[in-house]
Write a protein that holds these residues in place. Sequence first.
Motif, PDB file in Angstrom:
ATOM      1  N   PHE A  74       0.805  -1.229   0.000  1.00 18.72           N
ATOM      2  CA  PHE A  74       0.000   0.000   0.000  1.00 18.72           C
ATOM      3  C   PHE A  74       0.837   1.278   0.000  1.00 18.72           C
ATOM      4  O   PHE A  74       0.352   2.338   0.381  1.00 18.72           O
ATOM      5  N   ASN A  75       2.094   1.213  -0.390  1.00 21.18           N
ATOM      6  CA  ASN A  75       2.947   2.392  -0.346  1.00 21.18           C
ATOM      7  C   ASN A  75       3.898   2.375  -1.544  1.00 21.18           C
ATOM      8  O   ASN A  75       4.844   1.610  -1.568  1.00 21.18           O
ATOM      9  N   VAL A  76       3.644   3.261  -2.515  1.00 24.18           N
ATOM     10  CA  VAL A  76       4.453   3.335  -3.723  1.00 24.18           C
ATOM     11  C   VAL A  76       4.999   4.746  -3.855  1.00 24.18           C
ATOM     12  O   VAL A  76       4.295   5.718  -3.613  1.00 24.18           O
ATOM     13  N   GLY A  77       6.264   4.861  -4.234  1.00 19.14           N
ATOM     14  CA  GLY A  77       6.871   6.174  -4.418  1.00 19.14           C
ATOM     15  C   GLY A  77       8.342   6.046  -4.753  1.00 19.14           C
ATOM     16  O   GLY A  77       8.774   5.040  -5.304  1.00 19.14           O
ATOM     17  N   PHE A  78       9.104   7.076  -4.397  1.00 14.65           N
ATOM     18  CA  PHE A  78      10.526   7.115  -4.692  1.00 14.65           C
ATOM     19  C   PHE A  78      11.321   7.522  -3.462  1.00 14.65           C
ATOM     20  O   PHE A  78      10.843   8.281  -2.627  1.00 14.65           O
ATOM     21  N   LEU A  79      12.546   7.006  -3.403  1.00 13.19           N
ATOM     22  CA  LEU A  79      13.519   7.396  -2.394  1.00 13.19           C
ATOM     23  C   LEU A  79      14.699   7.995  -3.144  1.00 13.19           C
ATOM     24  O   LEU A  79      15.092   7.486  -4.195  1.00 13.19           O
ATOM     25  N   LEU A  80      15.287   9.057  -2.617  1.00 11.15           N
ATOM     26  CA  LEU A  80      16.456   9.634  -3.257  1.00 11.15           C
ATOM     27  C   LEU A  80      17.693   8.891  -2.765  1.00 11.15           C
ATOM     28  O   LEU A  80      17.885   8.712  -1.566  1.00 11.15           O
ATOM     29  N   CYS A  81      18.507   8.427  -3.713  1.00  9.00           N
ATOM     30  CA  CYS A  81      19.699   7.635  -3.391  1.00  9.00           C
ATOM     31  C   CYS A  81      20.965   8.352  -3.827  1.00  9.00           C
ATOM     32  O   CYS A  81      20.971   9.100  -4.797  1.00  9.00           O
ATOM     33  N   LYS A  82      22.016   8.036  -3.119  1.00  6.50           N
ATOM     34  CA  LYS A  82      23.361   8.488  -3.444  1.00  6.50           C
ATOM     35  C   LYS A  82      24.165   7.219  -3.717  1.00  6.50           C
ATOM     36  O   LYS A  82      24.306   6.366  -2.842  1.00  6.50           O
ATOM     37  N   ILE A  83      24.667   7.063  -4.948  1.00  2.00           N
ATOM     38  CA  ILE A  83      25.394   5.859  -5.340  1.00  2.00           C
ATOM     39  C   ILE A  83      26.853   6.215  -5.618  1.00  2.00           C
ATOM     40  O   ILE A  83      27.141   7.090  -6.434  1.00  2.00           O
ATOM     41  N   ASN A  84      27.742   5.524  -4.949  1.00  2.00           N
ATOM     42  CA  ASN A  84      29.174   5.718  -5.130  1.00  2.00           C
ATOM     43  C   ASN A  84      29.590   5.093  -6.459  1.00  2.00           C
ATOM     44  O   ASN A  84      29.302   3.921  -6.717  1.00  2.00           O
ATOM     45  N   PHE A  85      30.267   5.874  -7.303  1.00  2.00           N
ATOM     46  CA  PHE A  85      30.694   5.367  -8.611  1.00  2.00           C
ATOM     47  C   PHE A  85      31.686   4.212  -8.496  1.00  2.00           C
ATOM     48  O   PHE A  85      31.699   3.314  -9.324  1.00  2.00           O
ATOM     49  N   LYS A  86      32.541   4.227  -7.483  1.00  2.00           N
ATOM     50  CA  LYS A  86      33.610   3.225  -7.382  1.00  2.00           C
ATOM     51  C   LYS A  86      33.131   1.874  -6.874  1.00  2.00           C
ATOM     52  O   LYS A  86      33.478   0.840  -7.421  1.00  2.00           O
ATOM     53  N   ASN A  87      32.318   1.874  -5.793  1.00  2.00           N
ATOM     54  CA  ASN A  87      31.910   0.588  -5.216  1.00  2.00           C
ATOM     55  C   ASN A  87      30.416   0.279  -5.399  1.00  2.00           C
ATOM     56  O   ASN A  87      29.942  -0.757  -4.932  1.00  2.00           O
ATOM     57  N   LEU A  88      29.681   1.178  -6.035  1.00  2.00           N
ATOM     58  CA  LEU A  88      28.248   1.038  -6.321  1.00  2.00           C
ATOM     59  C   LEU A  88      27.394   0.910  -5.051  1.00  2.00           C
ATOM     60  O   LEU A  88      26.262   0.429  -5.115  1.00  2.00           O
ATOM     61  N   LYS A  89      27.910   1.370  -3.917  1.00  2.00           N
ATOM     62  CA  LYS A  89      27.150   1.336  -2.674  1.00  2.00           C
ATOM     63  C   LYS A  89      26.018   2.366  -2.752  1.00  2.00           C
ATOM     64  O   LYS A  89      26.225   3.504  -3.150  1.00  2.00           O
ATOM     65  N   ILE A  90      24.818   1.919  -2.367  1.00  2.00           N
ATOM     66  CA  ILE A  90      23.631   2.759  -2.407  1.00  2.00           C
ATOM     67  C   ILE A  90      23.317   3.252  -0.995  1.00  2.00           C
ATOM     68  O   ILE A  90      23.170   2.448  -0.074  1.00  2.00           O
ATOM     69  N   ASN A  91      23.201   4.565  -0.847  1.00  2.00           N
ATOM     70  CA  ASN A  91      22.755   5.159   0.416  1.00  2.00           C
ATOM     71  C   ASN A  91      21.454   5.908   0.161  1.00  2.00           C
ATOM     72  O   ASN A  91      21.393   6.745  -0.738  1.00  2.00           O
ATOM     73  N   ILE A  92      20.447   5.616   0.956  1.00  2.00           N
ATOM     74  CA  ILE A  92      19.176   6.333   0.875  1.00  2.00           C
ATOM     75  C   ILE A  92      19.348   7.644   1.635  1.00  2.00           C
ATOM     76  O   ILE A  92      19.759   7.632   2.793  1.00  2.00           O
ATOM     77  N   ILE A  93      19.028   8.776   0.997  1.00  2.00           N
ATOM     78  CA  ILE A  93      19.239  10.074   1.647  1.00  2.00           C
ATOM     79  C   ILE A  93      17.938  10.869   1.828  1.00  2.00           C
ATOM     80  O   ILE A  93      17.988  12.058   2.104  1.00  2.00           O
ATOM     81  N   SER A  94      16.807  10.203   1.671  1.00  2.13           N
ATOM     82  CA  SER A  94      15.534  10.911   1.828  1.00  2.13           C
ATOM     83  C   SER A  94      14.466   9.977   2.361  1.00  2.13           C
ATOM     84  O   SER A  94      14.622   8.762   2.371  1.00  2.13           O
ATOM     85  N   GLU A  95      13.377  10.585   2.739  1.00  2.00           N
ATOM     86  CA  GLU A  95      12.156   9.834   3.021  1.00  2.00           C
ATOM     87  C   GLU A  95      11.459   9.600   1.679  1.00  2.00           C
ATOM     88  O   GLU A  95      11.763  10.250   0.685  1.00  2.00           O
ATOM     89  N   GLN A  96      10.505   8.700   1.680  1.00  3.97           N
ATOM     90  CA  GLN A  96       9.775   8.413   0.442  1.00  3.97           C
ATOM     91  C   GLN A  96       8.865   9.573   0.068  1.00  3.97           C
ATOM     92  O   GLN A  96       8.215  10.174   0.913  1.00  3.97           O
ATOM     93  N   LYS A  97       8.848   9.869  -1.226  1.00  2.53           N
ATOM     94  CA  LYS A  97       7.965  10.893  -1.803  1.00  2.53           C
ATOM     95  C   LYS A  97       7.256  10.275  -3.003  1.00  2.53           C
ATOM     96  O   LYS A  97       7.713   9.281  -3.567  1.00  2.53           O
ATOM     97  N   ASN A  98       6.178  10.899  -3.415  1.00  2.00           N
ATOM     98  CA  ASN A  98       5.477  10.429  -4.619  1.00  2.00           C
ATOM     99  C   ASN A  98       6.365  10.536  -5.858  1.00  2.00           C
ATOM    100  O   ASN A  98       6.266   9.731  -6.777  1.00  2.00           O
TER     101      ASN A  98
END
Length: 128
Positions: A74-98
């Motif tokens: 029941f919850n669809v949207g987007f999270l803003l991510c920061k992805i490191n180019f070297k190791n492809l590690k994904i960090n979520i930097i926001s709350e979910q938004k539409n």
Amino acid sequence: MINKFETTTDFPIKKIINDEVLIEYSNLREIVQGGPEIGNLTINGNKVSNEFFGGPYLYDKDYLYIPKYSKRFFNVGFLLCKINFKNLKINIISEQKNLFYLYKLEDGKIYYYEDVAKKKYDCIKINE
């Protein structure tokens, strides 16, 4: 970097940034008819994850800032991510938004619209 011409439905599927990083989308699809497009993401030929990412994205020297599609019960949207180019590690930097319609990266902040009509505007401070 300022993104003037890309939209949530019209952004490059393949692009070289910083003269060394190849960003590619595959399996693109619309979430709903006429809505944002999402797809799988690869950086320099390496698949980032099995999740779906939208556009447009922003970047600096070391990181890609991109909306990640989030679908939960029941919850669809987007999270803003920061992805490191070297190791492809994904960090979520926001709350979910539409929607995250990324506009510019300036003075340690990412500016974005929360709607396609560009009426609701906000920013997120980036922690380096």
